[in-house]
Design a protein around this motif. Sequence first.
Motif, PDB file in Angstrom:
ATOM      1  N   TRP A 126       1.014  -7.015  29.629  1.00 58.19           N
ATOM      2  CA  TRP A 126       1.560  -5.590  30.005  1.00 58.19           C
ATOM      3  C   TRP A 126       0.804  -4.994  31.478  1.00 58.19           C
ATOM      4  CZ3 TRP A 126      -0.419  -0.902  27.752  1.00 58.19           C
ATOM      5  CH2 TRP A 126       0.315   0.365  27.947  1.00 58.19           C
ATOM      6  N   ASP A 241      13.454  10.600  28.088  1.00 60.22           N
ATOM      7  CA  ASP A 241      14.091   9.197  28.309  1.00 60.22           C
ATOM      8  C   ASP A 241      15.174   9.054  29.168  1.00 60.22           C
ATOM      9  OD1 ASP A 241      12.927   6.382  27.321  1.00 60.22           O
ATOM     10  OD2 ASP A 241      15.220   6.461  27.156  1.00 60.22           O
ATOM     11  N   HIS A 252      11.483   0.540  32.684  1.00 63.45           N
ATOM     12  CA  HIS A 252      10.490  -0.059  31.911  1.00 63.45           C
ATOM     13  C   HIS A 252       9.807   0.968  31.328  1.00 63.45           C
ATOM     14  CE1 HIS A 252      11.348  -4.051  33.098  1.00 63.45           C
ATOM     15  NE2 HIS A 252      11.502  -3.822  34.368  1.00 63.45           N
ATOM     16  N   MET A 254       8.075   2.671  27.604  1.00 65.45           N
ATOM     17  CA  MET A 254       7.620   2.308  26.391  1.00 65.45           C
ATOM     18  C   MET A 254       7.145   3.556  25.729  1.00 65.45           C
ATOM     19  SD  MET A 254       5.041  -0.378  24.877  1.00 65.45           S
ATOM     20  CE  MET A 254       3.673   0.099  25.833  1.00 65.45           C
ATOM     21  N   PRO A 434       4.467   0.955  19.060  1.00 63.39           N
ATOM     22  CA  PRO A 434       5.569   1.476  19.976  1.00 63.39           C
ATOM     23  C   PRO A 434       6.639   1.885  19.169  1.00 63.39           C
ATOM     24  CG  PRO A 434       4.720  -0.700  20.674  1.00 63.39           C
ATOM     25  CD  PRO A 434       3.983  -0.629  19.233  1.00 63.39           C
ATOM     26  N   ASP A 436      10.686   1.919  18.932  1.00 61.97           N
ATOM     27  CA  ASP A 436      12.068   1.533  19.405  1.00 61.97           C
ATOM     28  C   ASP A 436      13.041   2.502  19.601  1.00 61.97           C
ATOM     29  OD1 ASP A 436      14.285  -0.019  19.942  1.00 61.97           O
ATOM     30  OD2 ASP A 436      14.085  -1.396  18.355  1.00 61.97           O
ATOM     31  N   TYR A 489       8.608  -6.157  18.990  1.00 64.91           N
ATOM     32  CA  TYR A 489       9.153  -5.026  20.096  1.00 64.91           C
ATOM     33  C   TYR A 489       8.349  -5.062  21.311  1.00 64.91           C
ATOM     34  CZ  TYR A 489      10.729  -1.039  22.240  1.00 64.91           C
ATOM     35  OH  TYR A 489      11.235   0.236  23.147  1.00 64.91           O
ATOM     36  N   PHE A 490       6.860  -5.053  21.340  1.00 67.35           N
ATOM     37  CA  PHE A 490       6.101  -4.957  22.387  1.00 67.35           C
ATOM     38  C   PHE A 490       6.178  -6.531  23.197  1.00 67.35           C
ATOM     39  CE2 PHE A 490       1.482  -5.047  24.077  1.00 67.35           C
ATOM     40  CZ  PHE A 490       1.807  -4.241  24.760  1.00 67.35           C
ATOM     41  N   TYR A 493       9.387  -6.116  25.157  1.00 68.22           N
ATOM     42  CA  TYR A 493       9.451  -5.246  26.216  1.00 68.22           C
ATOM     43  C   TYR A 493       8.504  -5.685  27.436  1.00 68.22           C
ATOM     44  CZ  TYR A 493       7.441  -1.288  28.980  1.00 68.22           C
ATOM     45  OH  TYR A 493       6.984  -0.440  29.964  1.00 68.22           O
TER      46      TYR A 493
END
Length: 515
Positions: A126, A241, A252, A254, A434, A436, A489-490, A493
């Motif tokens: 990341w 967001d 991108h 998060m 994180p 979602d 999820y991470f 991403y």
Amino acid sequence: MPHSTASEPVLSGGLVEEDSIILDAPGQVPDYTKEEGKIDMYDSVSPSEDSAGEAPRMDVKLEDIFNDVDDDEDDEFSGSRVSNTNSEGSPQEAPFQFAPSAKYTDPEVMLAFYQRLFPFRYLFQWLNHSMKPSNDFGHREFAFTLQNDAYLRYQSFATGDLLRKDILRLNPSRFEVGPVYTANPRDRKTLRKSTAFRPMAKELVFDIDLTDYDEIRTCCNKANICHKCWSFVTMAIKVVDAALREDFGFQHIMWVYSGRRGAHAWISDKRARNMDDQKRKALAGYLEVVKGGAQSGKKVNMKRPLHPHLVRSLDILKEHFQRDILEDQDPWATPEKAERLLQLLPDKLLNDSLRKKWDAAPGRSSVSKWADIDAIAKTGASKALDGRALLEAKQDIVLEYTYPRLDVEVSKKQIHLLKSPFVIHPGTGRVCVPIDTKRLTEFDPLGVPTVTELLGEIDAFDGQAKKEESHVKKPQDYEKTSLRPYVDYFKIYVAGLLREEKGAKRGREEDAMEF
């Protein structure tokens, strides 16, 4: 509810020399400016230097933990497995050796978390924006808060494995992520010119903290939270967001739970990472609508016609205002709080009529009081009432009670450090996971697992698997726990970010080949 705050244990012997800098809370000096009697920069301790004392740790050899691994995703956590060898020479997994009363602040618990559950590989990818090590990671600053509260800045690592090794060596209670510098942060004192060492890139970040809502939330205050006031964070994430994606084109993004009472946004688009401080300040100003401290008057006074961002925000927030503010928070339940509402309305005669009605009906709910505004306005109680001015005042009230209250100072400067995703919050023991956004309303901050719960889940899984004597391939440690959906999820991403970075790099290479 989250656990009450516990003091951090101080290790006997310490992990740094006695003259090391001690800081109460790293985030409390965001500008790192020099004050009287304080030092503006904090020296680091190199991993190669011997510490005065080692953190308590499990009986594990580093060479056993950090065997070379290939790029197979199935091996992501293989380096974190604790293994011994039986009498026949075959490896076997070692059980945890914790006391039944172990707490999340215990160094042994933290070390086990880093060894078995922290997703170092995906954190590296990341922040590195590539599978292969680069200066995006190598020149990145990390800051560690050690178990004895010593604070080490300007740590840097060429690879994710080196970061993991040093974290296992120092066993910090938490660590923070800083900017990418023009040179290796560890070499900053060897540079001939001080201007040669400066931040050059950093994710654009935003911070939402429920303490900024204390004057309008009625259910909790300070560090306490509940499901009712978490709705303020949900509203803020939706609005910010949408603006970042629709108004600025960022993809991108998060959102990460802070571990107690807030959330952080990390925007990793290259265009966002390369923004200078002036651009960051301008973008933060664009999103700042609610202004003024707790004792100030009207906090929202927008020009008309409203900007499209505010029109969209009102559309997002109107449902939340009715349910989460009027019903759940009941912000004007008492006569004193109702006076605050009247101060925000534009007509004195209307206010007098409303006050008279509410004085005659003690205990009238905020839902009813909000409806009373239009009802009495329609009776002609004030002949001079301006209907448009009343509508605009009501819109401003909705924004004041629902619009995000951002700590914009966090967003303005590249140099600002922010707590890493997946660290443990020292006050609650919860993992900074994180969020979602596609399932935003389902996120439960009070249901996020604590580190001790996760380690217990591994024990329970392994115990059951041993009874069943299954020959099926063993899952990775995080897959045995309730941390799995957050790590998955991470991973998704990070994979999306890497795909875009790889495509952009290929495009630049093709352009360079053209004559």
